[in-house]
Scaffold this motif. Structure first.
Motif, PDB file in Angstrom:
ATOM      1  N   LYS A  40     -28.438 -15.618  -0.665  1.00 23.79           N
ATOM      2  CA  LYS A  40     -28.892 -14.965  -1.892  1.00 23.79           C
ATOM      3  C   LYS A  40     -28.958 -15.950  -3.052  1.00 23.79           C
ATOM      4  O   LYS A  40     -29.890 -15.910  -3.853  1.00 23.79           O
ATOM      5  CB  LYS A  40     -27.956 -13.808  -2.252  1.00 23.79           C
ATOM      6  CG  LYS A  40     -28.196 -12.549  -1.442  1.00 23.79           C
ATOM      7  CD  LYS A  40     -27.578 -11.331  -2.104  1.00 23.79           C
ATOM      8  CE  LYS A  40     -26.082 -11.461  -2.227  1.00 23.79           C
ATOM      9  NZ  LYS A  40     -25.471 -10.260  -2.805  1.00 23.79           N
ATOM     10  N   LEU A  95     -32.009 -17.942  -2.674  1.00 23.14           N
ATOM     11  CA  LEU A  95     -33.186 -17.109  -2.878  1.00 23.14           C
ATOM     12  C   LEU A  95     -33.416 -16.828  -4.356  1.00 23.14           C
ATOM     13  O   LEU A  95     -34.559 -16.821  -4.832  1.00 23.14           O
ATOM     14  CB  LEU A  95     -33.039 -15.801  -2.107  1.00 23.14           C
ATOM     15  CG  LEU A  95     -34.234 -14.856  -2.114  1.00 23.14           C
ATOM     16  CD1 LEU A  95     -35.496 -15.575  -1.657  1.00 23.14           C
ATOM     17  CD2 LEU A  95     -33.965 -13.657  -1.230  1.00 23.14           C
ATOM     18  N   VAL A  96     -32.341 -16.596  -5.100  1.00 22.68           N
ATOM     19  CA  VAL A  96     -32.467 -16.383  -6.549  1.00 22.68           C
ATOM     20  C   VAL A  96     -33.109 -17.601  -7.193  1.00 22.68           C
ATOM     21  O   VAL A  96     -34.045 -17.490  -8.000  1.00 22.68           O
ATOM     22  CB  VAL A  96     -31.080 -16.102  -7.176  1.00 22.68           C
ATOM     23  CG1 VAL A  96     -31.168 -16.167  -8.697  1.00 22.68           C
ATOM     24  CG2 VAL A  96     -30.570 -14.730  -6.749  1.00 22.68           C
ATOM     25  N   LEU A 121     -35.157 -10.715  -2.061  1.00 22.83           N
ATOM     26  CA  LEU A 121     -33.857 -10.644  -2.732  1.00 22.83           C
ATOM     27  C   LEU A 121     -33.448  -9.195  -2.952  1.00 22.83           C
ATOM     28  O   LEU A 121     -32.288  -8.819  -2.706  1.00 22.83           O
ATOM     29  CB  LEU A 121     -33.925 -11.396  -4.061  1.00 22.83           C
ATOM     30  CG  LEU A 121     -32.665 -11.361  -4.933  1.00 22.83           C
ATOM     31  CD1 LEU A 121     -31.476 -11.931  -4.172  1.00 22.83           C
ATOM     32  CD2 LEU A 121     -32.892 -12.135  -6.227  1.00 22.83           C
ATOM     33  N   THR A 155     -33.662  -7.080 -10.298  1.00 21.67           N
ATOM     34  CA  THR A 155     -34.527  -8.011  -9.568  1.00 21.67           C
ATOM     35  C   THR A 155     -35.969  -7.528  -9.548  1.00 21.67           C
ATOM     36  O   THR A 155     -36.915  -8.293  -9.775  1.00 21.67           O
ATOM     37  CB  THR A 155     -34.016  -8.191  -8.133  1.00 21.67           C
ATOM     38  OG1 THR A 155     -32.709  -8.774  -8.167  1.00 21.67           O
ATOM     39  CG2 THR A 155     -34.942  -9.092  -7.322  1.00 21.67           C
TER      40      THR A 155
END
Length: 581
Positions: free
Chosen positions: A296, A299-300, A315, A331
């Protein structure tokens, strides 16, 4: 100098050479001035020598003179004449086999310079047929001639002759043979040469990485990985593409954790670019390694760098699987800051609907699920969620197009409300509240405002987001009004009209016309309940919700429209005007 003396001089100069002399003379290119200063001093006699060479009977003298003239014309880049004199010198058969082989080698190089590769190959084969210990240089030149003709099989055959005759190559020659073998696709032979080079050039990083490439060309992934891993441990320099190759090999060999660690460390050390592509790769590797938190985080970063909607949706999916409902919403709202490509609209609204429903925001979830059914992709899943929450069927107006924060080419942007009771762009919640039983309460002030003409700009923000900007936006609005040949006729308004974006508006008189993003709105009479509040920093869009409740408890029914009139002074005040029937 007489012709006879000159010929005798040449005989001395071209006396048979030993193997040591031959190797000393050889260069990868032809010696353009083999006689040095004496050759230049004899140029005046070249014409005389050409006249007399046909009459020379001594084979040795004739071969020597022909070779001298051939080298002279090589220096002049007259390759046709050089070739003719080399052939004449060879036909005279006056020199030793060693000298003839050297002359054949020179002739072959002239043919190569003249782009006559096939004759160069023929001449080199003549040199190899001489009954002498073979010379590796001739095999290399023959391979080059065949390569230039595109005959890769012959290239390999020529180079294989070096090993077949038990010859050793110097380091430079090993590199030449490696290049030719590689271009001919003989990767097994490349592997053997590179192993030799690693023994004599252990610190040359190119040898390490070329051997990995050769392993891969033979589909030897394990050997390539083991070899690159050893190079990495030995701190052999790696460029970015080579590090990424190591990462990929670790991943396809069933070690995504090791691949992710290699890549993450390389990014941290600036050895690999921290761009969106590599961050996405890092995310995928951590996900394969079942390290969800690390996945994560990568990915952020990838989503924020690239702005790629698909990454934001990945995400949100991860966050949803971990029941992080508010982060899912955040998100998605970040992904939907700009209009989406149509292929993402359905999936984005589905995820948004789930997150809202899990936050007990059923009305907004219903709208998001309806949006998801209007565009292909996740429409079937969205329909199932609507059935699960036993939602009211979509109205004809709701089915017309997507309306909400996540919209596409045929939709319209509408922000999420801050809470369930706050009126947004569409004020259906107010209408629902108005249907509640009427209770007694304090009386509210009511008035009817005459018809007005407004100069306005539309804003898709929520009321809470727009209010802090009113002062700065009002200045621009007034300037634009003057440019449009209009005159202000009162304080700036915020107009809430059911089914429309918020409007920042200025009452006007005169003949102002629409200009740019600014439009004209002719409002009808407006019957409203009204109240003045101070804008002292504590007031917010919630004050409208509170006043609406007071109106309803006083027995009035809200129409859904409202106006906020910002009045300058100390303190600045806002007159709340809520439409009533």
């Amino acid at each position: 100098m007489s012709g006879l003396k000159f010929i005798l001089l040449l005989a001395c100069l071209f006396a048979p050479v030993t193997f040591g002399q031959e190797q000393g003379q050889y260069r990868s290119r032809i010696m353009l001035d083999p006689l040095g200063e004496m050759g230049r001093g004899s140029e005046m006699s070249v014409a005389e020598l050409e006249k007399q060479i046909s009459s020379i009977e001594d084979p040795y003298a004739k071969s020597s003179a022909g070779r001298f003239l051939a080298r002279h014309y090589v220096q002049q880049k007259d390759y046709a004449s050089a070739i003719a004199y080399y052939e004449e010198a060879l036909d005279a058969a006056g020199l030793s086999d060693v000298a003839n082989r050297e002359m054949l080698r020179e002739l072959a190089q002239v043919y190569l310079l003249d782009s006559n590769h096939s004759l160069a190959a023929v001449v080199l084969q003549r040199a190899l047929n001489i009954d002498l210990v073979p010379d590796s240089r001739d095999f290399l030149l023959l391979a080059q001639a065949h390569y230039r003709m595109g005959d890769y099989v012959a290239v390999v055959v020529a180079l294989d002759g070096i090993q077949a005759n038990g010859l050793k190559l110097e380091v430079q020659q090993l590199h030449q043979a490696l290049a030719l073998y590689y271009r001919a696709g003989a990767y097994e032979q490349c592997e053997n040469i590179l192993k030799q080079l690693l023994k004599v050039e252990v610190d040359n990083p190119e040898n390490w990485h070329q051997l990995a490439s050769v392993y891969l060309q033979q589909n030897k992934q394990k050997q390539a990985l083991d070899h690159l891993s050893l190079a990495f441990e030995k701190r052999v320099p790696f460029i970015e593409s080579e590090l990424l190759l190591l990462v990929d090999l670790q991943a396809v060999s069933g070690n995504p954790y090791g691949a992710a660690m290699t890549l993450q460390n390389a990014i941290a050390q600036d050895a690999v670019s921290a761009d969106a592509v590599n961050q996405r790769k890092l995310f995928e590797l951590w996900l394969q390694a079942r390290e969800r938190d690390k996945a994560k985080a990568a990915l952020v970063t990838a989503a924020q760098i690239s702005g790629d909607t698909e990454l934001y949706l990945y995400l949100a999916q991860l966050q949803m699987e971990e029941e992080e409902w508010l982060p899912v919403q955040s998100t998605l709202l970040e992904a939907c800051e700009e209009r989406l490509q149509d292929r993402f609209v359905s999936r984005a609204n589905l995820l948004l609907g789930v997150s809202l429903l899990k936050q007990d925001r059923a009305p907004e979830a219903r709208r998001a699920f309806i949006n998801a059914t209007l565009v292909g992709g996740a429409n079937a899943q969205a329909a199932e969620w609507l059935s699960f929450m036993d939602a009211q069927p979509a109205t004809e107006n709701e089915l017309r197009r997507v309306r909400g924060p996540c919209y596409g080419s045929e939709g319209k942007r509408e922000p999420l409300k801050k809470n369930l009771g706050e009126p947004a762009l569409a004020v259906d919640p107010m209408t629902e509240i108005a249907a509640a039983p009427v209770a007694s309460g304090d009386p509210v002030a009511v008035k009817t405002i005459a018809k007005m003409r407004f100069f306005y700009s539309s804003h898709s923000e929520s009321l809470a987001d727009l209010l802090p900007q009113v002062r700065s936006l009002a200045g621009r609005l007034n300037v634009s009004l003057v440019k449009a040949a209009g005159t202000a006729d009162g304080s700036v308004h915020v107009l809430g009209i059911p089914g429309e974006d918020l409007r920042l508006a200025m009452p006007i008189r005169g003949s102002a016309q629409a200009k740019g993003r600014y439009r004209i709105y002719n409002a009808k009479e407006f019957r409203c309940a009204w109240k003045v509040v101070a804008l002292d920093g504590t007031a917010s869009s919630g004050m409208l919700e509170e006043f609406t409740r007071d109106i309803l408890t006083s027995g009035y029914k809200a129409t859904g429209g409202y106006r906020l009139v910002v009045k300058q002074g100390k303190p600045v005040t806002i007159e709340l005007q809520v439409g009533i029937e």
